[in-house]
Design a protein around this motif. Structure first.
Motif, PDB file in Angstrom:
ATOM      1  N   GLU A 127      44.163  11.328 -14.164  1.00  0.00           N
ATOM      2  CA  GLU A 127      44.567  12.475 -13.621  1.00  0.00           C
ATOM      3  C   GLU A 127      46.093  12.302 -12.818  1.00  0.00           C
ATOM      4  O   GLU A 127      46.307  10.901 -12.629  1.00  0.00           O
ATOM      5  CB  GLU A 127      43.590  12.642 -12.344  1.00  0.00           C
ATOM      6  CG  GLU A 127      43.663  11.709 -11.312  1.00  0.00           C
ATOM      7  CD  GLU A 127      42.679  12.167 -10.394  1.00  0.00           C
ATOM      8  OE1 GLU A 127      43.086  12.636  -9.045  1.00  0.00           O
ATOM      9  OE2 GLU A 127      41.408  12.595 -10.575  1.00  0.00           O
TER      10      GLU A 127
ATOM     11  N   ILE B 215      46.206  15.242 -17.899  1.00  0.00           N
ATOM     12  CA  ILE B 215      45.014  16.034 -18.312  1.00  0.00           C
ATOM     13  C   ILE B 215      45.437  17.212 -19.197  1.00  0.00           C
ATOM     14  O   ILE B 215      44.693  17.769 -20.192  1.00  0.00           O
ATOM     15  CB  ILE B 215      44.242  16.564 -16.748  1.00  0.00           C
ATOM     16  CG1 ILE B 215      43.743  15.407 -16.128  1.00  0.00           C
ATOM     17  CG2 ILE B 215      42.847  17.372 -17.348  1.00  0.00           C
ATOM     18  CD1 ILE B 215      43.056  15.756 -14.770  1.00  0.00           C
TER      19      ILE B 215
ATOM     20  N   VAL C 133      37.982  16.566 -30.354  1.00  0.00           N
ATOM     21  CA  VAL C 133      37.035  15.433 -29.593  1.00  0.00           C
ATOM     22  C   VAL C 133      37.246  15.801 -28.011  1.00  0.00           C
ATOM     23  O   VAL C 133      38.323  16.750 -27.712  1.00  0.00           O
ATOM     24  CB  VAL C 133      37.855  14.289 -29.698  1.00  0.00           C
ATOM     25  CG1 VAL C 133      37.725  13.623 -31.301  1.00  0.00           C
ATOM     26  CG2 VAL C 133      39.001  13.914 -29.322  1.00  0.00           C
ATOM     27  N   PRO C 134      36.126  15.156 -27.265  1.00  0.00           N
ATOM     28  CA  PRO C 134      36.074  15.480 -25.823  1.00  0.00           C
ATOM     29  C   PRO C 134      37.350  14.509 -25.118  1.00  0.00           C
ATOM     30  O   PRO C 134      37.782  13.587 -25.771  1.00  0.00           O
ATOM     31  CB  PRO C 134      34.731  14.811 -25.385  1.00  0.00           C
ATOM     32  CG  PRO C 134      34.306  14.212 -26.518  1.00  0.00           C
ATOM     33  CD  PRO C 134      35.059  14.437 -27.797  1.00  0.00           C
ATOM     34  N   VAL C 135      37.471  14.974 -23.925  1.00  0.00           N
ATOM     35  CA  VAL C 135      38.560  13.979 -23.057  1.00  0.00           C
ATOM     36  C   VAL C 135      37.829  13.482 -22.054  1.00  0.00           C
ATOM     37  O   VAL C 135      36.811  14.113 -21.456  1.00  0.00           O
ATOM     38  CB  VAL C 135      39.480  15.045 -22.514  1.00  0.00           C
ATOM     39  CG1 VAL C 135      40.712  14.228 -21.528  1.00  0.00           C
ATOM     40  CG2 VAL C 135      40.737  15.901 -23.718  1.00  0.00           C
ATOM     41  N   VAL C 136      38.166  12.350 -21.569  1.00  0.00           N
ATOM     42  CA  VAL C 136      37.619  11.856 -20.304  1.00  0.00           C
ATOM     43  C   VAL C 136      38.979  11.357 -19.736  1.00  0.00           C
ATOM     44  O   VAL C 136      39.896  10.865 -19.854  1.00  0.00           O
ATOM     45  CB  VAL C 136      36.891  10.437 -20.410  1.00  0.00           C
ATOM     46  CG1 VAL C 136      36.562   9.844 -19.374  1.00  0.00           C
ATOM     47  CG2 VAL C 136      35.573  10.715 -21.586  1.00  0.00           C
ATOM     48  N   PHE C 137      38.965  11.812 -18.341  1.00  0.00           N
ATOM     49  CA  PHE C 137      40.032  11.424 -17.601  1.00  0.00           C
ATOM     50  C   PHE C 137      39.676  10.371 -16.352  1.00  0.00           C
ATOM     51  O   PHE C 137      38.564  10.545 -15.585  1.00  0.00           O
ATOM     52  CB  PHE C 137      40.914  12.527 -16.958  1.00  0.00           C
ATOM     53  CG  PHE C 137      39.988  13.382 -15.791  1.00  0.00           C
ATOM     54  CD1 PHE C 137      40.351  12.873 -14.445  1.00  0.00           C
ATOM     55  CD2 PHE C 137      39.415  14.613 -16.155  1.00  0.00           C
ATOM     56  CE1 PHE C 137      39.596  13.808 -13.416  1.00  0.00           C
ATOM     57  CE2 PHE C 137      38.779  15.380 -15.120  1.00  0.00           C
ATOM     58  CZ  PHE C 137      38.953  14.928 -13.789  1.00  0.00           C
TER      59      PHE C 137
ATOM     60  N   LYS D 234      39.885   8.807 -12.723  1.00  0.00           N
ATOM     61  CA  LYS D 234      40.029   9.336 -11.625  1.00  0.00           C
ATOM     62  C   LYS D 234      40.454   8.373 -10.424  1.00  0.00           C
ATOM     63  O   LYS D 234      40.234   7.236 -10.510  1.00  0.00           O
ATOM     64  CB  LYS D 234      38.632   9.980 -11.051  1.00  0.00           C
ATOM     65  CG  LYS D 234      37.888  10.891 -11.851  1.00  0.00           C
ATOM     66  CD  LYS D 234      36.769  11.339 -11.145  1.00  0.00           C
ATOM     67  CE  LYS D 234      35.936  12.560 -11.956  1.00  0.00           C
ATOM     68  NZ  LYS D 234      35.089  13.265 -11.148  1.00  0.00           N
TER      69      LYS D 234
ATOM     70  N   ILE E  12      38.897   5.124 -11.894  1.00  0.00           N
ATOM     71  CA  ILE E  12      37.641   4.748 -12.287  1.00  0.00           C
ATOM     72  C   ILE E  12      37.222   5.908 -13.455  1.00  0.00           C
ATOM     73  O   ILE E  12      37.878   6.971 -13.435  1.00  0.00           O
ATOM     74  CB  ILE E  12      36.627   4.898 -11.124  1.00  0.00           C
ATOM     75  CG1 ILE E  12      36.712   6.412 -10.371  1.00  0.00           C
ATOM     76  CG2 ILE E  12      36.885   3.945  -9.788  1.00  0.00           C
ATOM     77  CD1 ILE E  12      35.316   6.773  -9.396  1.00  0.00           C
ATOM     78  N   VAL E  13      36.438   5.224 -14.276  1.00  0.00           N
ATOM     79  CA  VAL E  13      35.696   5.932 -15.230  1.00  0.00           C
ATOM     80  C   VAL E  13      34.267   5.681 -15.278  1.00  0.00           C
ATOM     81  O   VAL E  13      33.945   4.337 -15.410  1.00  0.00           O
ATOM     82  CB  VAL E  13      36.366   5.641 -16.692  1.00  0.00           C
ATOM     83  CG1 VAL E  13      35.747   6.453 -17.585  1.00  0.00           C
ATOM     84  CG2 VAL E  13      37.813   6.308 -16.704  1.00  0.00           C
ATOM     85  N   SER E  14      33.513   6.731 -15.239  1.00  0.00           N
ATOM     86  CA  SER E  14      32.058   6.512 -15.345  1.00  0.00           C
ATOM     87  C   SER E  14      31.537   5.830 -16.610  1.00  0.00           C
ATOM     88  O   SER E  14      32.125   6.237 -17.845  1.00  0.00           O
ATOM     89  CB  SER E  14      31.310   8.096 -15.241  1.00  0.00           C
ATOM     90  OG  SER E  14      29.977   7.622 -15.533  1.00  0.00           O
TER      91      SER E  14
ATOM     92  N   LYS F 207      28.851   6.151 -18.040  1.00  0.00           N
ATOM     93  CA  LYS F 207      28.571   7.120 -19.019  1.00  0.00           C
ATOM     94  C   LYS F 207      29.408   7.765 -20.123  1.00  0.00           C
ATOM     95  O   LYS F 207      28.721   8.071 -21.276  1.00  0.00           O
ATOM     96  CB  LYS F 207      27.862   8.284 -18.312  1.00  0.00           C
ATOM     97  CG  LYS F 207      26.601   8.252 -17.260  1.00  0.00           C
ATOM     98  CD  LYS F 207      26.291   9.230 -16.551  1.00  0.00           C
ATOM     99  CE  LYS F 207      27.247  10.215 -15.613  1.00  0.00           C
ATOM    100  NZ  LYS F 207      27.029  11.307 -14.763  1.00  0.00           N
ATOM    101  N   PHE F 208      30.413   7.621 -20.028  1.00  0.00           N
ATOM    102  CA  PHE F 208      31.453   8.184 -20.600  1.00  0.00           C
ATOM    103  C   PHE F 208      32.529   7.524 -21.879  1.00  0.00           C
ATOM    104  O   PHE F 208      33.246   7.879 -22.518  1.00  0.00           O
ATOM    105  CB  PHE F 208      32.414   9.252 -20.048  1.00  0.00           C
ATOM    106  CG  PHE F 208      31.397  10.287 -19.185  1.00  0.00           C
ATOM    107  CD1 PHE F 208      30.294  11.083 -19.943  1.00  0.00           C
ATOM    108  CD2 PHE F 208      31.863  10.664 -17.777  1.00  0.00           C
ATOM    109  CE1 PHE F 208      29.620  11.587 -18.920  1.00  0.00           C
ATOM    110  CE2 PHE F 208      30.947  11.087 -17.100  1.00  0.00           C
ATOM    111  CZ  PHE F 208      29.697  11.896 -17.702  1.00  0.00           C
TER     112      PHE F 208
END
Lengths: 194, 194
Positions: free
Chosen positions: B58, B62, B74-78, B80, B108-110, B112-113
């Protein structure tokens, strides 16, 4: 249920304290195919509006706003969170209270990118108490521009933000309005929409 | 000159202190039609890579990441930016120094992703000293995932970030590499690319 409500039921997680986690597809990991569907739905709901600019706020609004903007073929402007004490005269400023982070932020938009002739669609991922949205509306007003519409992904219908904005007469469209949720059962009740 | 270099020459503003302002089309107001062209160009440059996820940071990354992701399907992960002192164990963390804001942020990135099987394309708007990018690479490494490519809009070729990343062997593609610029004349010299 529409496509977004179905997705929330499938992948959203209800937590204690009226928290709805949609971070697997909306605001941490982002499913851009879903965003595309949202863009097409906003296009349908605001079909009678002439929109030439989309306004959103960092950070999680930006992704949705950009995909929606590609449906409307218009540019995006995003309001920046600023801790700067010295805001020079070249920006519009609004104060936004963050419920999540329990602090006040100034958000700013450069005067270069909003003008009186702009017909603005405001886009954001969440609407709860409406503070962020009120800040964005204030910035559009400062520019002398027009709010043609407000498009929200998920509205917490049991908080006051949406009601206030509708009472003020703004054309607000939320793709999913959560009227209640229950963390113990994981149940989510959506408001009926046409 | 390619489409992005042309746009930088047309609408970018060179300021004292090696500052290149591209806020009218890249990182405050955002031209999503241009982002679409960037997505198609990254698709061409990374045609031989199997990419299943895009990672960015971010805020201004984004928008580009989401439009590029719609080209790659495809999906994006950003990542934070987090000021939280209490980072729980469920996230990958990297420390990123901000040149602009003269501070250190945790990003940080969870967990989970991002997973070991993920083949990641990192996308960002700017590359200068490379701190943000190093943080993102570190997060991919923590997840045991693979950096298949790095796509940057504008690289400041006279700073060290790009050289270090290329020396480390990462496939880094910057659509415009500024080798030098002159605030007094407004001149921008781009590195030749094939």
């Amino acid at each position: 249920m529409n496509f977004l409500e179905e997705r929330i039921v499938k992948d959203g997680i209800v937590k204690e304290g009226n928290i709805l986690k949609v971070d697997s597809f909306l605001n941490h990991q982002m499913d851009v195919t879903l965003f595309q569907q949202m863009g097409e739905e906003f296009k349908r709901r605001f079909a009678d509006k002439e929109i030439n600019k989309i306004l959103t706020i960092e950070a999680s609004g930006i992704g949705i706003a950009c995909i929606v903007a590609s449906c409307f073929h218009v540019p995006v402007v995003f309001a920046k969170k600023s801790k700067s004490v010295n805001i020079d005269g070249a920006v519009y400023v609004a104060e936004v209270e963050s419920f999540t982070h329990k602090c006040k932020n100034q958000v700013i938009v450069s005067k270069k990118f909003l003008h009186p002739e702009d017909k603005v669609l405001i886009i954001d991922d969440f609407l709860a108490n409406g503070c962020a949205l009120q800040g964005l509306i204030s910035i559009v007003a400062q520019a002398g521009a027009t709010v043609e519409g407000i498009g929200i992904a998920v509205e917490k219908g049991f908080q006051q933000g949406g009601r206030i904005i509708r009472n003020l007469g703004y054309p607000l469209e939320s793709l999913a309005i959560v009227d209640s949720m229950d963390a113990s059962t994981g149940t989510i009740v959506f408001r009926e929409q046409n």
